[in-house]
Scaffold this motif. Structure first.
Motif, PDB file in Angstrom:
ATOM      1  N   THR A 137     -10.998   8.640  -6.211  1.00  0.00           N
ATOM      2  CA  THR A 137     -11.711   7.576  -6.928  1.00  0.00           C
ATOM      3  C   THR A 137     -11.058   7.263  -8.260  1.00  0.00           C
ATOM      4  OG1 THR A 137     -13.797   8.244  -5.881  1.00  0.00           O
ATOM      5  CG2 THR A 137     -13.932   6.866  -7.852  1.00  0.00           C
ATOM      6  N   VAL A 138     -10.711   8.309  -9.007  1.00  0.00           N
ATOM      7  CA  VAL A 138     -10.061   8.103 -10.304  1.00  0.00           C
ATOM      8  C   VAL A 138      -8.709   7.421 -10.123  1.00  0.00           C
ATOM      9  CG1 VAL A 138      -9.023   9.288 -12.270  1.00  0.00           C
ATOM     10  CG2 VAL A 138     -11.284   9.966 -11.454  1.00  0.00           C
ATOM     11  N   SER A 139      -7.965   7.815  -9.101  1.00  0.00           N
ATOM     12  CA  SER A 139      -6.650   7.214  -8.864  1.00  0.00           C
ATOM     13  C   SER A 139      -6.775   5.724  -8.553  1.00  0.00           C
ATOM     14  CB  SER A 139      -5.947   7.928  -7.708  1.00  0.00           C
ATOM     15  OG  SER A 139      -5.779   9.303  -7.985  1.00  0.00           O
ATOM     16  N   MET A 140      -7.704   5.385  -7.648  1.00  0.00           N
ATOM     17  CA  MET A 140      -7.861   3.994  -7.265  1.00  0.00           C
ATOM     18  C   MET A 140      -8.419   3.149  -8.408  1.00  0.00           C
ATOM     19  SD  MET A 140      -6.822   3.231  -4.200  1.00  0.00           S
ATOM     20  CE  MET A 140      -7.726   1.700  -3.958  1.00  0.00           C
ATOM     21  N   LEU A 141      -9.532   3.598  -8.985  1.00  0.00           N
ATOM     22  CA  LEU A 141     -10.153   2.810 -10.048  1.00  0.00           C
ATOM     23  C   LEU A 141      -9.266   2.741 -11.285  1.00  0.00           C
ATOM     24  CD1 LEU A 141     -13.902   3.894  -9.822  1.00  0.00           C
ATOM     25  CD2 LEU A 141     -12.772   1.902  -8.827  1.00  0.00           C
ATOM     26  N   LEU A 190      -4.375  16.192  -9.531  1.00  0.00           N
ATOM     27  CA  LEU A 190      -5.758  16.386  -9.943  1.00  0.00           C
ATOM     28  C   LEU A 190      -6.457  17.416  -9.062  1.00  0.00           C
ATOM     29  CD1 LEU A 190      -6.932  12.718 -10.674  1.00  0.00           C
ATOM     30  CD2 LEU A 190      -6.263  14.476 -12.325  1.00  0.00           C
ATOM     31  N   GLN A 191      -6.196  17.364  -7.754  1.00  0.00           N
ATOM     32  CA  GLN A 191      -6.827  18.320  -6.850  1.00  0.00           C
ATOM     33  C   GLN A 191      -6.325  19.740  -7.095  1.00  0.00           C
ATOM     34  OE1 GLN A 191      -6.964  16.988  -2.674  1.00  0.00           O
ATOM     35  NE2 GLN A 191      -6.570  14.907  -3.399  1.00  0.00           N
ATOM     36  N   GLN A 192      -5.051  19.873  -7.468  1.00  0.00           N
ATOM     37  CA  GLN A 192      -4.528  21.200  -7.797  1.00  0.00           C
ATOM     38  C   GLN A 192      -5.186  21.775  -9.048  1.00  0.00           C
ATOM     39  OE1 GLN A 192      -0.289  20.717  -8.083  1.00  0.00           O
ATOM     40  NE2 GLN A 192      -0.027  20.352  -5.884  1.00  0.00           N
ATOM     41  N   HIS A 193      -5.709  20.891  -9.884  1.00  0.00           N
ATOM     42  CA  HIS A 193      -6.439  21.335 -11.068  1.00  0.00           C
ATOM     43  C   HIS A 193      -7.952  21.363 -10.803  1.00  0.00           C
ATOM     44  CE1 HIS A 193      -2.535  20.503 -12.856  1.00  0.00           C
ATOM     45  NE2 HIS A 193      -2.926  21.157 -13.942  1.00  0.00           N
ATOM     46  N   ARG A 194      -8.329  21.587  -9.549  1.00  0.00           N
ATOM     47  CA  ARG A 194      -9.708  21.839  -9.122  1.00  0.00           C
ATOM     48  C   ARG A 194     -10.617  20.621  -9.254  1.00  0.00           C
ATOM     49  NH1 ARG A 194     -10.894  28.010 -11.362  1.00  0.00           N
ATOM     50  NH2 ARG A 194      -9.096  28.993 -10.302  1.00  0.00           N
ATOM     51  N   TRP A 195     -10.040  19.439  -9.168  1.00  0.00           N
ATOM     52  CA  TRP A 195     -10.871  18.255  -9.056  1.00  0.00           C
ATOM     53  C   TRP A 195     -11.291  18.088  -7.598  1.00  0.00           C
ATOM     54  CZ3 TRP A 195     -10.826  13.515 -12.494  1.00  0.00           C
ATOM     55  CH2 TRP A 195     -10.507  13.850 -13.811  1.00  0.00           C
ATOM     56  N   PRO A 196     -12.515  17.688  -7.321  1.00  0.00           N
ATOM     57  CA  PRO A 196     -12.878  17.378  -5.931  1.00  0.00           C
ATOM     58  C   PRO A 196     -12.013  16.229  -5.399  1.00  0.00           C
ATOM     59  CG  PRO A 196     -14.828  17.543  -7.326  1.00  0.00           C
ATOM     60  CD  PRO A 196     -13.650  17.554  -8.243  1.00  0.00           C
ATOM     61  N   ALA A 234       0.824  -1.206   0.000  1.00  0.00           N
ATOM     62  CA  ALA A 234       0.000   0.000   0.000  1.00  0.00           C
ATOM     63  C   ALA A 234       0.857   1.255   0.000  1.00  0.00           C
ATOM     64  CB  ALA A 234      -0.930  -0.006   1.212  1.00  0.00           C
ATOM     65  N   LEU A 235       1.978   1.228   0.710  1.00  0.00           N
ATOM     66  CA  LEU A 235       2.880   2.391   0.711  1.00  0.00           C
ATOM     67  C   LEU A 235       3.462   2.631  -0.680  1.00  0.00           C
ATOM     68  CD1 LEU A 235       4.851   2.137   4.081  1.00  0.00           C
ATOM     69  CD2 LEU A 235       3.257   3.923   3.370  1.00  0.00           C
ATOM     70  N   LEU A 236       3.858   1.552  -1.365  1.00  0.00           N
ATOM     71  CA  LEU A 236       4.397   1.717  -2.713  1.00  0.00           C
ATOM     72  C   LEU A 236       3.329   2.254  -3.667  1.00  0.00           C
ATOM     73  CD1 LEU A 236       6.595  -1.496  -3.162  1.00  0.00           C
ATOM     74  CD2 LEU A 236       7.335   0.830  -2.648  1.00  0.00           C
ATOM     75  N   LEU A 237       2.121   1.717  -3.573  1.00  0.00           N
ATOM     76  CA  LEU A 237       1.035   2.229  -4.414  1.00  0.00           C
ATOM     77  C   LEU A 237       0.723   3.686  -4.091  1.00  0.00           C
ATOM     78  CD1 LEU A 237      -1.435  -0.808  -4.451  1.00  0.00           C
ATOM     79  CD2 LEU A 237       0.042  -0.025  -6.305  1.00  0.00           C
ATOM     80  N   SER A 238       0.733   4.016  -2.807  1.00  0.00           N
ATOM     81  CA  SER A 238       0.447   5.398  -2.414  1.00  0.00           C
ATOM     82  C   SER A 238       1.526   6.337  -2.909  1.00  0.00           C
ATOM     83  CB  SER A 238       0.332   5.487  -0.889  1.00  0.00           C
ATOM     84  OG  SER A 238      -0.711   4.653  -0.408  1.00  0.00           O
ATOM     85  N   ALA A 239       2.781   5.888  -2.912  1.00  0.00           N
ATOM     86  CA  ALA A 239       3.865   6.728  -3.418  1.00  0.00           C
ATOM     87  C   ALA A 239       3.676   7.070  -4.890  1.00  0.00           C
ATOM     88  CB  ALA A 239       5.211   6.031  -3.211  1.00  0.00           C
ATOM     89  N   LEU A 240       2.960   6.203  -5.612  1.00  0.00           N
ATOM     90  CA  LEU A 240       2.662   6.482  -7.016  1.00  0.00           C
ATOM     91  C   LEU A 240       1.385   7.282  -7.185  1.00  0.00           C
ATOM     92  CD1 LEU A 240       3.243   5.969 -10.050  1.00  0.00           C
ATOM     93  CD2 LEU A 240       1.921   3.857  -9.826  1.00  0.00           C
ATOM     94  N   LEU A 241       0.365   6.993  -6.369  1.00  0.00           N
ATOM     95  CA  LEU A 241      -0.956   7.575  -6.580  1.00  0.00           C
ATOM     96  C   LEU A 241      -1.164   8.901  -5.864  1.00  0.00           C
ATOM     97  CD1 LEU A 241      -3.188   4.379  -6.344  1.00  0.00           C
ATOM     98  CD2 LEU A 241      -2.223   5.472  -8.364  1.00  0.00           C
ATOM     99  N   VAL A 242      -0.516   9.106  -4.722  1.00  0.00           N
ATOM    100  CA  VAL A 242      -0.721  10.359  -3.984  1.00  0.00           C
ATOM    101  C   VAL A 242      -0.303  11.567  -4.820  1.00  0.00           C
ATOM    102  CG1 VAL A 242       0.077  11.712  -2.012  1.00  0.00           C
ATOM    103  CG2 VAL A 242      -0.713   9.367  -1.686  1.00  0.00           C
ATOM    104  N   PRO A 243       0.894  11.571  -5.449  1.00  0.00           N
ATOM    105  CA  PRO A 243       1.216  12.728  -6.305  1.00  0.00           C
ATOM    106  C   PRO A 243       0.215  12.943  -7.425  1.00  0.00           C
ATOM    107  CG  PRO A 243       3.188  11.445  -5.849  1.00  0.00           C
ATOM    108  CD  PRO A 243       2.025  10.644  -5.346  1.00  0.00           C
ATOM    109  N   PHE A 244      -0.281  11.845  -8.012  1.00  0.00           N
ATOM    110  CA  PHE A 244      -1.267  11.995  -9.088  1.00  0.00           C
ATOM    111  C   PHE A 244      -2.571  12.563  -8.543  1.00  0.00           C
ATOM    112  CE2 PHE A 244      -4.760  10.047 -11.593  1.00  0.00           C
ATOM    113  CZ  PHE A 244      -4.518  10.696 -12.798  1.00  0.00           C
ATOM    114  N   SER A 245      -3.024  12.069  -7.399  1.00  0.00           N
ATOM    115  CA  SER A 245      -4.251  12.580  -6.801  1.00  0.00           C
ATOM    116  C   SER A 245      -4.107  14.056  -6.428  1.00  0.00           C
ATOM    117  CB  SER A 245      -4.615  11.751  -5.567  1.00  0.00           C
ATOM    118  OG  SER A 245      -5.744  12.276  -4.914  1.00  0.00           O
TER     119      SER A 245
END
Length: 393
Positions: free
Chosen positions: A87-91, A75-81, A61-72
Motif C-alpha cells: 500500500t505504501v509503495s503504490m500510494l 519494507l517487509q524485511q524491516h517487519r512491515w506487513p 507496469a513492469l517498469l514501475l514494478s522494477a522500481l517498487l518491488v525492491p522497495f516493498s
C-alpha cells in the motif's frame, strides 16, 4: 553384354558433378533460417501493434514494478506487513507523480495570465519588426497573410473537429491504459513471484531451469535500468532548471523554473528526445518573457544538456549499467522510435538490455551450475557498488 552379371565399363553411370558451390549452399541454408526468424519477429511486432493498448500498460507496469518491488521487499524485511508495504509503495508512487503533475499545472495556471499578456506583446513586437525591420513587409500583406491563415483554419474546421474527437478517443485509451497499468503493478507487487512461476509452468520441464534463471537475470537488469534512468532524468532536470534560474539572474527573472524542471524530469524518461522536447517549454518562456537573445541562450543550454545525455549519460552510464554497448543504446532508441514512436523509444533500451542478458545467460549454460544469478555475476562489482543488489528481492 550384361549376361556375366557385370555391367560393361562404358555403361557405369558417371559420378554426379555438383553444380552448386558449397559456399552458396551454406549461404542459402542461413538465408532461409534468417527469413524464418525475421518472419517470426515481424509477426510478433504485428501482434504487439494490434494489442498495443494492452501491451504498453503491461510494460509500464513492469517498469514501475522494477522500481517498487525492491522497495516493498525492503519494507517487509524491516517487519512491515506485506499489505502495508504494498500500500505504501503504490500510494507513495501515485502521490509523488500526482504531486509533481499538480505542481506543474498549478504553476502554469497561476502564470498563464501573465504569459498570455507577454505572448500578445511579443506578437506585437514581432509584427512591428516585420513591418519596420529589414524585410519591409507591407501592412496590407501581413494582414492578408493573417486572413488567409484564418480562412484556412475555418475551411479545415471539419478536420479540426475530427482531430478533437480523435484526441478524445486517445484520451480515453490513455485513461484505460493508466488504470490497467496500476492494476497490473498492484498484482505484480502482491504476487509477482507466483505469476512468474505460473509462466514457467508453460515451458517444458527440461527448459524451466534455463528460463527461470534467465528471467531472474533479466529482472536484475531491469531494476538496474530503472534506477539509472531516474538518475539520468534527475541530471536533465537539474541541468535545464539550473540553467533557466541562472539565466533569470542576468535578465531580470525567469518564471516557471520549477514547473519546467519537473516537466523535464518526467519527460526525460523517454531517452534521448525527452529532455529536448520538454526543454522547448523553457525556450518558449525565455522568448516570451526575456526576448530572442535569452531564448537563444536557453536553447543552447537545452541542447547542451541533451548532448550530455545523448553522448555521455545514455550511452556510457546507461550502457554500462545494463551491459550493452553504447552504440546499441543509440540504435535501440532510434529503431524503437521509428517503429513505435514514443512508446518504442521508451521501452527500446530495457527490452534490448533484458533480452541481451537472458540470451547470454542461456547460451553460456550458466543455468546448469547457477540457476539463481546475482548482480555480482551479471555486472562487475565496479559497476554496481552504488546501485544496490535487487537480486535479493
Amino acid at each position: 553384354m550384361i549376361f556375366g552379371g557385370r555391367t560393361p565399363r562404358e555403361q557405369v553411370p558417371a559420378p554426379v558433378i555438383e553444380t552448386v558451390p558449397r559456399g552458396l549452399r551454406i549461404a542459402a541454408a542461413f538465408s532461409w533460417r534468417l527469413l524464418l526468424v525475421g518472419g517470426l519477429i515481424a509477426v510478433l511486432i504485428f501482434l504487439v501493434i494490434q494489442f498495443r493498448y494492452i501491451v504498453i500498460p503491461l510494460l509500464v507496469a513492469l517498469l514501475l514494478s522494477a522500481l517498487l518491488v525492491p522497495f516493498s521487499q525492503w519494507l517487509q524485511q524491516h517487519r512491515w506487513p506485506k499489505w502495508l508495504a504494498v500500500t505504501v509503495s503504490m500510494l507513495g508512487t501515485i502521490g509523488i507523480v500526482g504531486g509533481l503533475i499538480t505542481l506543474v499545472v498549478l504553476e502554469v495556471r497561476r502564470g498563464y495570465p501573465r504569459l498570455q499578456e507577454a505572448s500578445i506583446a511579443a506578437f506585437d513586437d514581432f509584427r512591428v519588426w516585420l513591418l519596420d525591420g529589414p524585410f519591409h513587409i507591407d501592412a496590407g500583406e501581413f494582414n492578408t497573410w493573417v486572413e488567409q491563415i484564418w480562412e484556412t483554419i475555418q475551411r479545415d474546421s471539419s478536420g479540426l473537429w475530427s482531430g478533437v474527437l480523435s484526441f478524445g478517443s486517445t484520451a480515453g485509451h490513455v485513461l484505460a491504459g493508466m488504470l490497467l497499468a496500476l492494476f497490473a503493478t498492484l498484482f505484480f507487487l502482491i504476487d509477482g513471484r507466483g505469476i512468474w512461476q505460473w509462466i514457467l509452468r508453460l515451458f517444458p520441464r527440461k527448459a524451466r531451469a534455463a528460463v527461470g534463471g534467465a528471467g531472474e537475470a533479466g529482472w536484475i537488469t531491469l531494476t538496474t535500468f530503472v534506477k539509472v534512468q531516474i538518475f539520468v532524468a534527475f541530471v536533465d532536470a537539474v541541468g535545464i532548471g539550473l540553467g533557466a534560474w541562472i539565466l533569470g539572474l542576468f535578465f531580470g527573472g525567469f518564471p516557471l523554473v520549477l514547473p519546467i524542471a519537473v516537466a523535464v524530469f518526467l519527460g526525460s524518461f523517454i531517452p534521448i528526445v525527452g529532455a529536448l522536447v520538454t526543454g522547448t517549454l523553457a525556450v518558449f518562456v525565455a522568448l516570451v518573457y526575456l526576448g530572442p537573445v535569452p531564448a537563444l541562450i536557453m536553447l543552447g543550454i537545452v541542447l547542451l544538456v541533451q548532448q550530455i545525455e545523448g553522448h555521455v549519460l545514455q550511452p556510457l552510464i546507461m550502457g554500462t549499467a545494463v551491459k550493452i554497448h553504447p552504440l546499441a543504446v543509440v540504435i535501440a532508441v532510434a529503431s524503437g522510435g521509428f517503429i513505435a514512436g514514443i512508446p518504442g523509444a521508451l521501452f527500446a533500451v530495457p527490452l534490448v538490455a533484458v533480452a541481451n542478458v537472458m540470451v547470454n545467460y542461456i547460451a553460456a549454460g550458466t543455468w546448469r551450475t547457477n540457476p539463481h544469478p546475482t548482480l555480482e555475476q551479471i555486472l562487475p562489482p565496479s559497476q554496481h557498488y552504488q546501485l544496490g543488489d535487487p537480486s535479493r528481492d
